[in-house]
Design a protein around this motif. Structure first.
Motif, PDB file in Angstrom:
ATOM      1  N   VAL A   1       0.815  -1.218   0.000  1.00  0.00           N
ATOM      2  CA  VAL A   1       0.000   0.000   0.000  1.00  0.00           C
ATOM      3  C   VAL A   1       0.853   1.274   0.000  1.00  0.00           C
ATOM      4  CG1 VAL A   1      -1.719   1.293   1.331  1.00  0.00           C
ATOM      5  CG2 VAL A   1      -1.940  -1.164   1.102  1.00  0.00           C
ATOM      6  N   ILE A   2       2.086   1.186   0.495  1.00  0.00           N
ATOM      7  CA  ILE A   2       2.932   2.386   0.600  1.00  0.00           C
ATOM      8  C   ILE A   2       3.059   3.130  -0.734  1.00  0.00           C
ATOM      9  CG2 ILE A   2       5.303   3.199   0.974  1.00  0.00           C
ATOM     10  CD1 ILE A   2       5.476   1.207   3.304  1.00  0.00           C
ATOM     11  N   PRO A   3       3.362   2.457  -1.861  1.00  0.00           N
ATOM     12  CA  PRO A   3       3.437   3.198  -3.128  1.00  0.00           C
ATOM     13  C   PRO A   3       2.125   3.897  -3.484  1.00  0.00           C
ATOM     14  CG  PRO A   3       4.454   1.042  -3.372  1.00  0.00           C
ATOM     15  CD  PRO A   3       3.757   1.043  -2.048  1.00  0.00           C
ATOM     16  N   MET A   4       0.983   3.256  -3.171  1.00  0.00           N
ATOM     17  CA  MET A   4      -0.303   3.882  -3.462  1.00  0.00           C
ATOM     18  C   MET A   4      -0.534   5.124  -2.608  1.00  0.00           C
ATOM     19  SD  MET A   4      -2.163   2.903  -5.917  1.00  0.00           S
ATOM     20  CE  MET A   4      -3.689   3.689  -5.403  1.00  0.00           C
ATOM     21  N   LEU A   5      -0.138   5.062  -1.353  1.00  0.00           N
ATOM     22  CA  LEU A   5      -0.275   6.238  -0.483  1.00  0.00           C
ATOM     23  C   LEU A   5       0.576   7.390  -1.008  1.00  0.00           C
ATOM     24  CD1 LEU A   5      -0.220   4.542   3.047  1.00  0.00           C
ATOM     25  CD2 LEU A   5      -2.209   5.295   1.724  1.00  0.00           C
ATOM     26  N   LEU A   6       1.766   7.067  -1.505  1.00  0.00           N
ATOM     27  CA  LEU A   6       2.641   8.089  -2.079  1.00  0.00           C
ATOM     28  C   LEU A   6       2.050   8.636  -3.376  1.00  0.00           C
ATOM     29  CD1 LEU A   6       6.117   6.417  -1.446  1.00  0.00           C
ATOM     30  CD2 LEU A   6       5.191   8.440  -0.292  1.00  0.00           C
ATOM     31  N   ILE A   7       1.410   7.773  -4.168  1.00  0.00           N
ATOM     32  CA  ILE A   7       0.757   8.228  -5.405  1.00  0.00           C
ATOM     33  C   ILE A   7      -0.400   9.171  -5.073  1.00  0.00           C
ATOM     34  CG2 ILE A   7      -0.687   7.472  -7.342  1.00  0.00           C
ATOM     35  CD1 ILE A   7       1.104   4.943  -7.480  1.00  0.00           C
ATOM     36  N   ILE A   8      -1.145   8.849  -4.025  1.00  0.00           N
ATOM     37  CA  ILE A   8      -2.235   9.735  -3.585  1.00  0.00           C
ATOM     38  C   ILE A   8      -1.667  11.088  -3.162  1.00  0.00           C
ATOM     39  CG2 ILE A   8      -3.980  10.092  -1.777  1.00  0.00           C
ATOM     40  CD1 ILE A   8      -4.381   6.993  -1.841  1.00  0.00           C
ATOM     41  N   LEU A   9      -0.594  11.061  -2.382  1.00  0.00           N
ATOM     42  CA  LEU A   9       0.039  12.308  -1.964  1.00  0.00           C
ATOM     43  C   LEU A   9       0.534  13.092  -3.172  1.00  0.00           C
ATOM     44  CD1 LEU A   9       1.019  14.135   0.312  1.00  0.00           C
ATOM     45  CD2 LEU A   9       3.097  12.735   0.466  1.00  0.00           C
ATOM     46  N   TYR A  10       1.103  12.389  -4.147  1.00  0.00           N
ATOM     47  CA  TYR A  10       1.565  13.039  -5.381  1.00  0.00           C
ATOM     48  C   TYR A  10       0.389  13.709  -6.103  1.00  0.00           C
ATOM     49  CZ  TYR A  10       3.579  13.598 -10.041  1.00  0.00           C
ATOM     50  OH  TYR A  10       4.022  14.126 -11.226  1.00  0.00           O
ATOM     51  N   GLY A  11      -0.729  12.995  -6.202  1.00  0.00           N
ATOM     52  CA  GLY A  11      -1.900  13.556  -6.854  1.00  0.00           C
ATOM     53  C   GLY A  11      -2.407  14.805  -6.167  1.00  0.00           C
ATOM     54  N   LEU A  12      -2.361  14.801  -4.846  1.00  0.00           N
ATOM     55  CA  LEU A  12      -2.786  15.984  -4.089  1.00  0.00           C
ATOM     56  C   LEU A  12      -1.822  17.142  -4.300  1.00  0.00           C
ATOM     57  CD1 LEU A  12      -3.842  14.286  -0.722  1.00  0.00           C
ATOM     58  CD2 LEU A  12      -5.358  15.248  -2.477  1.00  0.00           C
ATOM     59  N   LYS A  13      -0.540  16.830  -4.423  1.00  0.00           N
ATOM     60  CA  LYS A  13       0.483  17.872  -4.574  1.00  0.00           C
ATOM     61  C   LYS A  13       0.331  18.640  -5.884  1.00  0.00           C
ATOM     62  CE  LYS A  13       3.641  17.977  -1.179  1.00  0.00           C
ATOM     63  NZ  LYS A  13       4.182  19.220  -0.573  1.00  0.00           N
ATOM     64  N   ILE A  14      -0.042  17.947  -6.950  1.00  0.00           N
ATOM     65  CA  ILE A  14      -0.091  18.604  -8.258  1.00  0.00           C
ATOM     66  C   ILE A  14      -1.441  19.250  -8.529  1.00  0.00           C
ATOM     67  CG2 ILE A  14       1.662  17.060  -9.215  1.00  0.00           C
ATOM     68  CD1 ILE A  14      -0.581  15.597 -10.700  1.00  0.00           C
ATOM     69  N   ARG A  15      -2.352  19.187  -7.548  1.00  0.00           N
ATOM     70  CA  ARG A  15      -3.642  19.847  -7.689  1.00  0.00           C
ATOM     71  C   ARG A  15      -3.707  21.064  -6.775  1.00  0.00           C
ATOM     72  NH1 ARG A  15      -4.262  14.735  -9.190  1.00  0.00           N
ATOM     73  NH2 ARG A  15      -5.861  14.260 -10.740  1.00  0.00           N
ATOM     74  N   GLU A  16      -4.613  21.976  -7.111  1.00  0.00           N
ATOM     75  CA  GLU A  16      -4.763  23.165  -6.290  1.00  0.00           C
ATOM     76  C   GLU A  16      -5.194  22.782  -4.883  1.00  0.00           C
ATOM     77  OE1 GLU A  16      -7.292  26.093  -8.014  1.00  0.00           O
ATOM     78  OE2 GLU A  16      -6.496  25.799 -10.021  1.00  0.00           O
ATOM     79  N   ARG A  17      -4.685  23.526  -3.905  1.00  0.00           N
ATOM     80  CA  ARG A  17      -5.003  23.240  -2.509  1.00  0.00           C
ATOM     81  C   ARG A  17      -6.519  23.262  -2.284  1.00  0.00           C
ATOM     82  NH1 ARG A  17      -1.793  23.429   1.818  1.00  0.00           N
ATOM     83  NH2 ARG A  17      -0.166  24.447   0.598  1.00  0.00           N
ATOM     84  N   GLY A  18      -6.999  22.257  -1.601  1.00  0.00           N
ATOM     85  CA  GLY A  18      -8.418  22.198  -1.249  1.00  0.00           C
ATOM     86  C   GLY A  18      -9.277  21.442  -2.233  1.00  0.00           C
ATOM     87  N   ILE A  19      -8.744  21.174  -3.453  1.00  0.00           N
ATOM     88  CA  ILE A  19      -9.539  20.471  -4.453  1.00  0.00           C
ATOM     89  C   ILE A  19      -9.432  18.968  -4.236  1.00  0.00           C
ATOM     90  CG2 ILE A  19      -9.737  19.910  -6.911  1.00  0.00           C
ATOM     91  CD1 ILE A  19      -9.012  22.748  -7.553  1.00  0.00           C
TER      92      ILE A  19
END
Length: 205
Positions: free
Chosen positions: A36-54
């Motif tokens: 699951v660790i790579p998926m959690l990092l992918i989720i964090l990556y997805g949040l990073k490249i999107r505008e805050r709060g979206i």
């Protein structure tokens, strides 16, 4: 943490799980954690490249798939159902960004491919102790095929690559489970799976 470092960590933890962890540890809980660790990092990556709060449907889909990663380790049917929910989130997320295209052959190719997989898996399952999985597997094939078709309609290169990798990963998993064991199945399934989720996250849809 910047996106380049996150991408590197996704690669390292993904390779660690694919090539090392299952060969070192026997306890399923430890293996699932590393899975699951790579998926959690992918989720964090997805949040990073999107505008805050979206928080859009793609992000919800990634989170649901991470949950499915845990569930499928203990129950194939539970994992299948939860992954199905993930695809049902990806479909409207992609549909929102669909574009007009006159190309027909990609959609026909996916329909033929998924129809062939449905026939192969269905004919293999019927009459066995896993016959109860026929309908869930058929429904899953229809949904993931639809996800691939809608991804193509976005004309977003990363979304298309991600969707096709996802279809490939699930095809290998199903073939390995229902038809015949494949050599290096773990490597093939997980490498295409992580690549799929990373591309979908990076698509920014």
């Amino acid at each position: 943490m910047n996106t380049r470092l996150l991408s590197l960590l996704i690669l390292i933890t993904g390779l660690l799980y694919i090539f090392i962890i299952p060969n070192v540890f026997e306890q399923s809980t430890i293996i699932v954690v590393f899975k699951v660790i790579p998926m959690l990092l992918i989720i964090l990556y997805g949040l990073k490249i999107r505008e805050r709060g979206i928080r859009n449907l793609v992000m919800y889909g990634l989170i649901v798939c991470a949950i499915a990663d845990v569930a499928i380790a203990y129950s194939f049917l539970a994992g299948l159902i939860i992954f199905l929910l993930g695809h049902l989130l990806y479909i409207p997320a992609f549909w929102k960004y669909r574009k007009h295209t006159t190309l027909k052959w990609p959609f026909i190719a996916i329909a033929i491919y998924m129809g062939s997989m449905g026939w192969i898996f269905g004919s293999t399952l019927i009459g066995t102790t896993e016959q109860g999985l026929v309908l869930p597997v058929f429904f899953y094939i229809i949904v993931i095929g639809l996800m691939g078709i809608v991804a193509i309609k976005t004309r977003n290169r990363l979304a298309i690559i991600g969707a096709l990798f996802f279809i490939l990963s699930d095809s290998i998993l199903a073939w390995n489970k229902f038809v015949e064991p494949l050599s290096s199945s773990h490597i093939l399934i997980m490498s295409t799976y992580y690549a799929a989720q990373y591309c979908i996250a990076r698509s920014r849809l």
